[in-house]
Design an enzyme around this catalytic site. Sequence first.
Site, PDB file in Angstrom:
ATOM      1  CB  CYS A  20      -0.934   0.019   1.208  1.00  0.00           C
ATOM      2  SG  CYS A  20      -0.076   0.172   2.792  1.00  0.00           S
ATOM      3  CB  CYS A  23       3.998  -0.533   2.226  1.00  0.00           C
ATOM      4  SG  CYS A  23       2.738  -1.535   3.034  1.00  0.00           S
ATOM      5  CG  ASP A 471       6.808  23.007 -37.217  1.00  0.00           C
ATOM      6  OD1 ASP A 471       6.916  24.232 -37.427  1.00  0.00           O
ATOM      7  OD2 ASP A 471       7.502  22.149 -37.781  1.00  0.00           O
ATOM      8  CG  ASP A 670      11.110  18.739 -36.426  1.00  0.00           C
ATOM      9  OD1 ASP A 670      11.397  19.235 -35.322  1.00  0.00           O
ATOM     10  OD2 ASP A 670      11.487  19.213 -37.505  1.00  0.00           O
ATOM     11  CG  ASP A 674       9.353  22.489 -34.344  1.00  0.00           C
ATOM     12  OD1 ASP A 674       9.395  23.601 -34.875  1.00  0.00           O
ATOM     13  OD2 ASP A 674       9.073  21.453 -34.961  1.00  0.00           O
TER      14      ASP A 674
END
Length: 783
Positions: A20, A23, A471, A670, A674
């Site tokens: 959990c 833990c 783009d 790409d 960019d």
Amino acid sequence: MTAMSVPTETVTLPVEGMTCAACQATVQRALSTQPGVTKAAVNLMMNEATVHFDPAATSPGQLVAAINDIGYVSRLPLAADATSSADDQREQQQRREYETLRAKSLVSLAIGAVAMMASMPLMGGRSPHAEHAGDPLLRWVMTAVDPPARAALPWLYALAPQVLTYALLAATILVMTWAGRHFYTRAWSGLTHGTADMSTLIAVGTGAAFLYSLAATLTPQWFVTDGARPDVYYEAVIIIIALVLLGNAMEARAKTQTTRALRQLAKLQASSARVRRDGQELDIPIAEVRAGDIVLVRPGERFPVDGEITSGSGAVDESMLTGESMPVEKAVGDRVIGATVNKTAALEVRATAIGTTSVLARIVTLMKEAQGSQAPIQRLADRISAVFVPVVILIAIATFAAWMVLPETPSFASAITAAVSVLIIACPCAMGLAVPTAVLVASGRGAAAGILIKGGEPLERLAAVDTVVFDKTGTLTEGTPHVADMLIAPGHQRQTVLRVAAALESHSEHPLAKAVVAAAGPLAEPQPAVDNVIALPGKGVFGIVDGTHVIAGTEALLRASGVDVTPLESRAREWAAEANTVIFVAMAGQAVAAFAIADTVRPNARAVVAALRGHGLRTVMLTGDRRATAEAVAKHAGVNEVIAEVLPDGKVAAIKALQAAGQVVAMVGDGLNDAPALAQADIGMAMASGTDIASEAASVTLMRSDLASVTEAIVLARKTMRTMKQNLFWAFVYNVIGIPVAAGVLYPVFGILLSPILASAAMAFSSVSVVSNSLRLRAVKLS
């Protein structure tokens, strides 16, 4: 004064026994407080801890000891060899954990079933000293046996409850010390370290029921009411432990299913390769392949390494990488990716990337990092989990006190029943699993579709996106520009202009420059001398070609350089209106040529843009191209907003402007030209070539050259967020409703008091239901 940086190392340790969020927090806190540890991240779903530490202050062995000291199980990672990788070790560990939990739960359930049947004669408080003549079972036995034995039967019948009680006591001790031992050892370790988790709740709840029953067994006179023997809860302790273990086993099995996509991907790696060395063909382990080796791949085999085809041509199935089933034709000079399938012809490949540098290895690494990350929505659950167990223990104490004070006839048995039910029904597991399981399954589902999402936080941000910015070149268009037309100014020779322009553009990596070089073809030979090349991103390039000053670039660049482009302007406008990009060339201060460069809009661009708008998203095209060209492309693609004639810095400013207006922006590009805009956007989505999967600027990498993956990524993120919220809602509601019911709030009106056994069944169901809900994402439709 600058502080000296401390050299650090990183180790990933397996951790067994975590069930959990509490833990997970306990292990992470234990590691973080170790001397020399700079960062510790514990992955509940992968059952591992990644620790950054100063090797001068601590060691992996000491970190393993720190985990073991608090009741969990860790060990030094084994060195992976050709037959046993780290992933294989993890899979074996998960399988071993599941099989152990299943065996313990099934044996405990069998013992519990027998214990429940055996305890039935003990229920109802029948006293060993009461008159038995009215008991129908005793009357039947008395008539079925010989007269001499009848005199002893009442005494045997009076002795039987004591025998059954001690038998149940022995069975309970067996289950607690064998099947449930880890609950008590972890609870004790947690107590000594000032921590608490689900094991604490189970240990305190079953421990309280056991101690009460033990006291009632050894000193029944203290608990006798109205001559009735006190009830004991041995069978409840056994079945509670059995059901909790069964729930843990089901969680462990479900967790192995959530990591299935990652395991299947990792198993695609070949174990051996056929190489040509010194004129001989040799089959060698994959670990012995070196960069530059010539690898032979037959039809139907997987490429063992990344490489470049040196001989042969044929179709390659890249579906493991892109999700696209249609094979791709490959020839000499083309790149191939390891683990893709050679379909039709024998090929020879020069190895270029092996081991951890291969595309497959990097994808697996990205997926592991993504699956180990946390989504921001998880922080609420973590904050609640941090105080959950202590609060539940206080509620259980208050419940016990209330049952001892409030009823008209206080009952110690009812008080202990309600308190134990509160401890057992409370479940931090469901809250801890609500978000990580969804992130894990979603990352695997995305990878199967060629979508790599780098973690829970990008997944959550992607779901919130309301504006998608594209783009132009290579994103909305195919990214394979070519010269569609050209205009040579009067008085200049076509061959000379092409030769000079190609020579200058050959020094640029821009796709438009490559289109000019390709158009020149053999006319570019022999290439003239080129000196003093200066590239201006988004504008063009300057240089000295055969002693002449040459410029190739945009109209704005030439005008800024004092070049008159009027003779070429009319035709350039016509080209731009037809969605062509125009490059001008000037020699010695005069415009000598213009090139119309076409880049076909992707066939499904309009459909994808329409689908995005159908999901309520705003679409924008962002480009450095001239406005006329940009608007023509946008019209063809169905994008109704255009930001044109911007340089790379201008793209960043445009993204910032959209964000300042309150938009949550995804930028699709790409991943190379960019990068600044991708990094600025709330979500950067890079359309990779298959080798650029680790674009640092992008949070999402799209492995397919298909715009539809943009829509699919957003749909996946939104459905994942919906699943996370469902999981958290039910985890919270379960505890908010379940704890008061277990405490007995329904008893005054409906007379309902929840059994600890039902409480344990409900607790097991809650965590399993959360994992099962997340697993539905494996089959989710992304369209």
